[in-house]
Design an enzyme around this catalytic site. Sequence first.
Site, PDB file in Angstrom:
ATOM      1  N   ASN A  16       0.814  -1.250   0.135  1.00  0.00           N
ATOM      2  CA  ASN A  16      -0.055  -0.006  -0.078  1.00  0.00           C
ATOM      3  C   ASN A  16       0.888   1.086   0.050  1.00  0.00           C
ATOM      4  OD1 ASN A  16       0.859  -0.364   2.844  1.00  0.00           O
ATOM      5  ND2 ASN A  16      -0.638   0.841   3.463  1.00  0.00           N
ATOM      6  N   CYS A  31       1.804   3.086   2.378  1.00  0.00           N
ATOM      7  CA  CYS A  31       2.887   3.248   3.593  1.00  0.00           C
ATOM      8  C   CYS A  31       3.673   2.137   3.959  1.00  0.00           C
ATOM      9  CB  CYS A  31       1.974   3.762   4.893  1.00  0.00           C
ATOM     10  SG  CYS A  31       1.246   5.339   4.571  1.00  0.00           S
ATOM     11  N   GLU A  86       2.774  -1.246   5.047  1.00  0.00           N
ATOM     12  CA  GLU A  86       2.655  -2.050   5.997  1.00  0.00           C
ATOM     13  C   GLU A  86       1.364  -2.979   5.888  1.00  0.00           C
ATOM     14  OE1 GLU A  86      -0.482   1.135   7.110  1.00  0.00           O
ATOM     15  OE2 GLU A  86       1.216   0.789   6.003  1.00  0.00           O
TER      16      GLU A  86
END
Length: 790
Positions: free
Chosen positions: A436, A438, A440
């Site tokens: 995604n 970010c 994670e």
Amino acid sequence: MALNFLQSDCPLAIIQDVISRVDAISDYGYANELSTTLPPRPSRSQVLEYITRVVDTLKPRCRVDERLYVVCGELVHLRIRTRNVEDLKYWLNSTEIALNEIVEKDILDHLDFIQRTLHAFESSEYRELCALGLQSALKYEEMYLAKMRGGRIESMGQFFLRLATTATHYTMEEPAMARVLVSGEVGWTYIFKAYFTALAGQVLIPATPIMLFGGRDCGSLASCYLLNPRVTDMNSAMLALMEEAGPILCNRGGIGLSLQRFNTPPKEGCSRGVMALLKLIDSMTMAINSDGERPTGVCVYFEPWHADIRAILNMRGMLARDETVRCDNIFACMWTPDLFFDRYQRYLDGESGVMWTLFDDTASHLCHMYGKEFEEEYERLEQCGFGVDSIPIQDMAFIIVRSAVMTGSPFLMFKDACNKHYHFDLRRKGAIMGSNLCTEIIQHADETQNGVCNLASINLPKCLAIPPPHTAGVPYFDFAALGRAAATATIFVNSMMRAGTYPTVKSQRGVDENRSLGLGIQGLHTAFLMLDLDMASPEARQLNKQIAERLLLNSMKASATLCRLGMKPFKGFEDSKYSLGELPFDSYPGVTLANRNAWRRLRTEIKQHGLYNSQFVAYMPTVSSSQVTESSEGFSPVYTNLFSKVTATGEVLRPNLLLMRTIRSIFPRECARLQALSTLEMAQWSVVGAFGDLPVGHPLSKFKTAFEYDQRTLIDMCADRAPFVDQSQSMSLFITEPADGKLPASKIMSLLVHAYKRGLKTGMYYCKIKKATNNGVFVGGDLVCTSCSL
């Protein structure tokens, strides 16, 4: 309407509270700086202006007096109260709030109970919230509290009310969810109270989209979207952008977009390859973010053998050759196979001539492979001469690191680890191709469904047992409290998942079939400091593992209980590793469990009844949400002991309150305290820089920043808890430039190699650089940073 409301008389209780806070400021010795006073019988507007003047005047003093930071926060909450509407029905009927009809009906059906709850909140939890500090108050005021016409703003109680009511309604639709959430009698008021208490007490912190849009007929509640469209040319790319990416971005969702299969190199008739598409995505992102609402973003995922990889790595900042290829509004991530680091290790071991080969779309099938299968096919393609270019492996590594340091992109993830530890055997489904925005979230997305994740975090300082003041007890970590918070968060996010609407059909399908949770933490460093622990101490490292284990255990237990009580497992459970009795940590060697018996019982229950959710724990960054709690971000150490940033509206300050209070306690004389703070200021708020290497056990020795910790230790802490983080961790690197301003790329690559060897999924989210000088230049084989991402 604006004139009538803001010009009306300010309630007397608010005026009295303002005067009380100003008296406290005078008692602290700052009476001379308060040059103005409230007029008699002031209007709301006059009180607003007065509070703003006082806060703006005293804000610079917060650098040396943490008490002012707290009082300024209390004053901002009074500014919020000045704009609140006491009539709950006005808020219910506000077209700007746009409450969902279901939520509005539930509130009206339980109005007496809710009003009693809000009254109790005003005299208990709200007082604690007001005392958190200035940044918390400003974040609520400026971002999370919904605005209404005439200068009105929803109250803190109304904010928690719409979130708790939304979750309660969708929990009550499924009796099993209600029974997992509360023990004993199950009813609307009991469920509501459980949610309201967890939210108002800041134990459970929803993700930003939930705080902004929960209970409202606007926005989407999901945070993360993973897209893997079959994009091979500009026509298919345009279709994917219009049908999937565009609607998600307009709903403020962050996107991870796999584009590895768009791999036609520049040639006649296609002069810019994938860069033309990236420029289009960049412009789309900039346009959508131009309205000033919550900004969103896109991270594009490529493997390092993509034919255009060098152009991709040079698309941001000063590395871009001109505006036609500059893409400063999007990020890139290297979806890196093990083979890349294996070859780099061969170079480190002294082997000469180690090369890395780039391929065009003739090798697109490599996207679907990982592990040994990928390695064998990659080398076969090399031997057959299908490569379009070859680069010395150290040069390829250097290009990646240079771009990360100079532009903040690319991020770097380990493709094989992400696939190997997934809850399905992906050798049949094809490999995961990206994450995604970010880094994670780990989900399998394809042409039929998007990966979607709904997030929440546990505020770890609220899981500490704090003895009463002036007693002999010491704080300790309350694992039972964490367990309750994890179970509550599991049901809460499931409820919000049911409440949400999703921008596209493929996104809805991803939610329905996977029910992926992303439960994380915030305030890990803050909790350690409150426990008087250095973050790198053996005690802290042990607690770090135990926290992750308990979070996963209680979240999975709640999900399994839902199935035991009659809810159906997620689609595909029978084909998952879970159905065989495998748990996330089973794929890691040498894991020691602190709750072995509980895991044994849960393993049996899962095999027998199933799991309602397919995924559970993701250690996300909590940049915005941790500001409202005044806790440290996510699992990272604090970046600085005094955050200071100048914005269009003035300077934003956030001191480390625990450090400031410790200094006040060990320097009781005011002149000595001010001298200590002056020394800290000159050392850029570094305790080590100001006072040197203090002995272990000294009250100040634990206040290190992220840049002062050995990055290998922080990587090791990620690896320690990785078996219990079934998705991934947004791990950033914090690098300090040498005094000469020259930062070798090999230093950062050595950390990435260490992360690879420790088996992490995310090797680098951001590479944050603390600069030695402002005169960075790029010479030879060395990197010198040119930007600071603090």
